[in-house]
Motif scaffolding. Sequence first.
Motif, short mmCIF file in Angstrom:
data_model
loop_
_atom_site.label_atom_id
_atom_site.label_comp_id
_atom_site.label_asym_id
_atom_site.label_seq_id
_atom_site.Cartn_x
_atom_site.Cartn_y
_atom_site.Cartn_z
N ARG A 205 23.82 24.05 5.18
CA ARG A 205 22.83 23.31 5.97
C ARG A 205 23.26 23.26 7.43
N TYR A 206 24.54 23.05 7.66
CA TYR A 206 25.05 23.03 9.04
C TYR A 206 24.82 24.37 9.72
N LEU A 207 25.12 25.45 9.01
CA LEU A 207 24.95 26.77 9.60
C LEU A 207 23.49 27.08 9.85
N THR A 208 22.61 26.68 8.92
CA THR A 208 21.17 26.91 9.09
C THR A 208 20.63 26.09 10.25
N ASP A 209 21.09 24.85 10.38
CA ASP A 209 20.67 24.01 11.51
C ASP A 209 21.11 24.63 12.83
N ALA A 210 22.33 25.19 12.84
CA ALA A 210 22.83 25.82 14.06
C ALA A 210 21.97 27.02 14.42
N SER B 287 18.78 27.35 13.73
CA SER B 287 17.52 26.84 14.24
C SER B 287 17.66 26.39 15.68
N GLU B 288 18.78 25.73 16.00
CA GLU B 288 19.01 25.28 17.37
C GLU B 288 19.12 26.48 18.31
N ALA B 289 19.82 27.53 17.85
CA ALA B 289 19.97 28.71 18.69
C ALA B 289 18.61 29.36 18.96
N ALA B 290 17.76 29.38 17.92
CA ALA B 290 16.44 30.00 18.07
C ALA B 290 15.55 29.22 19.02
N SER B 291 15.76 27.89 19.08
CA SER B 291 14.93 27.06 19.94
C SER B 291 15.51 26.92 21.35
N SER C 180 30.05 25.78 16.25
CA SER C 180 30.38 26.97 15.49
C SER C 180 30.66 28.18 16.37
N ARG C 181 31.51 29.09 15.86
CA ARG C 181 31.88 30.30 16.58
C ARG C 181 31.08 31.51 16.09
N TYR C 182 30.15 31.31 15.15
CA TYR C 182 29.55 32.46 14.50
C TYR C 182 28.19 32.87 15.05
N TRP D 265 24.04 33.21 7.76
CA TRP D 265 23.28 31.96 7.73
C TRP D 265 22.89 31.52 9.14
N GLU D 266 23.78 31.65 10.08
CA GLU D 266 23.47 31.19 11.44
C GLU D 266 22.41 32.05 12.12
N ASN D 267 22.35 33.31 11.75
CA ASN D 267 21.41 34.21 12.41
C ASN D 267 20.14 34.47 11.59
N GLY D 268 19.95 33.67 10.55
CA GLY D 268 18.71 33.75 9.78
C GLY D 268 18.59 34.98 8.91
N ILE D 269 19.69 35.69 8.66
CA ILE D 269 19.63 36.91 7.87
C ILE D 269 19.24 36.61 6.42
#
Length: 236
Positions: free
Chosen positions: A138-143, A145-149, A156-158, A222-226
């Motif tokens: 969930r943390y990675l997915t939220d990150a 979403s934040e990056a996309a917005s 996170s470093r990823y 997860w962080e990049n929505g893959i």
Amino acid sequence: MTISILIADDQPMIRSAYGMILGSQPDMEIVASVADGATAVREARRLRPDVCLLDVRMPGLDGLEATRLLAGPEAADPLRVLIATTFDLDDYVYRALRHGACGFLLKDGSPALLIEAVRAVAADNALISPAVTVRLLRYLTDAASEAASGKPAGRSRYSAGMPELPLTARELDVVRLVARGRTNEELAAELHITLATVKTHLGSVQRKLAARNRVEIAAWAWENGICTSRETPGDG
């Protein structure tokens, strides 16, 4: 093939329990059992065990710093580290994974999970305690979403976006399954390819992403929505 294990925990009873549980397995051998992080680092570098099982809170050098020294980006010849702790704190999880840990377990988990985790880490797979996996993802997915917005990506470093050398369609299939916790054997079965081909794809992915292990591949995905970009084979 015997898995050599170093145990580091400041509680003698915990070291003894881990030693009995793991030492009773026919494919495992305890090569060192120490009470602090500094000794763990010294003995791990000397003995080169297959798995270093480290507690987080130890006197002097703690388990997170010991992990950085043994498995982090600066480690010339990184070792496999499995973190075990009583404290279910998100910061411990994120720091451990950023420092190169291949797995994270809570001490109240079952002996079977401990054994499974050691075998997974020794086989270059990754295992995170089920109790923390959902929050971590969930943390990675939220990150992501934040990056996309356009918001700051946080701690996170990823969230590095797409690599300079694009991943192939098959490599993306492999990444999606790794991010869902599949083992190499499960990857081969679900994608109908050989185990050797899986390892070749994983090696290529790690080079392209500059990822040190499967945890970093999963975190990047997860962080990049893959993982949500399209259905993964076997998940339909």
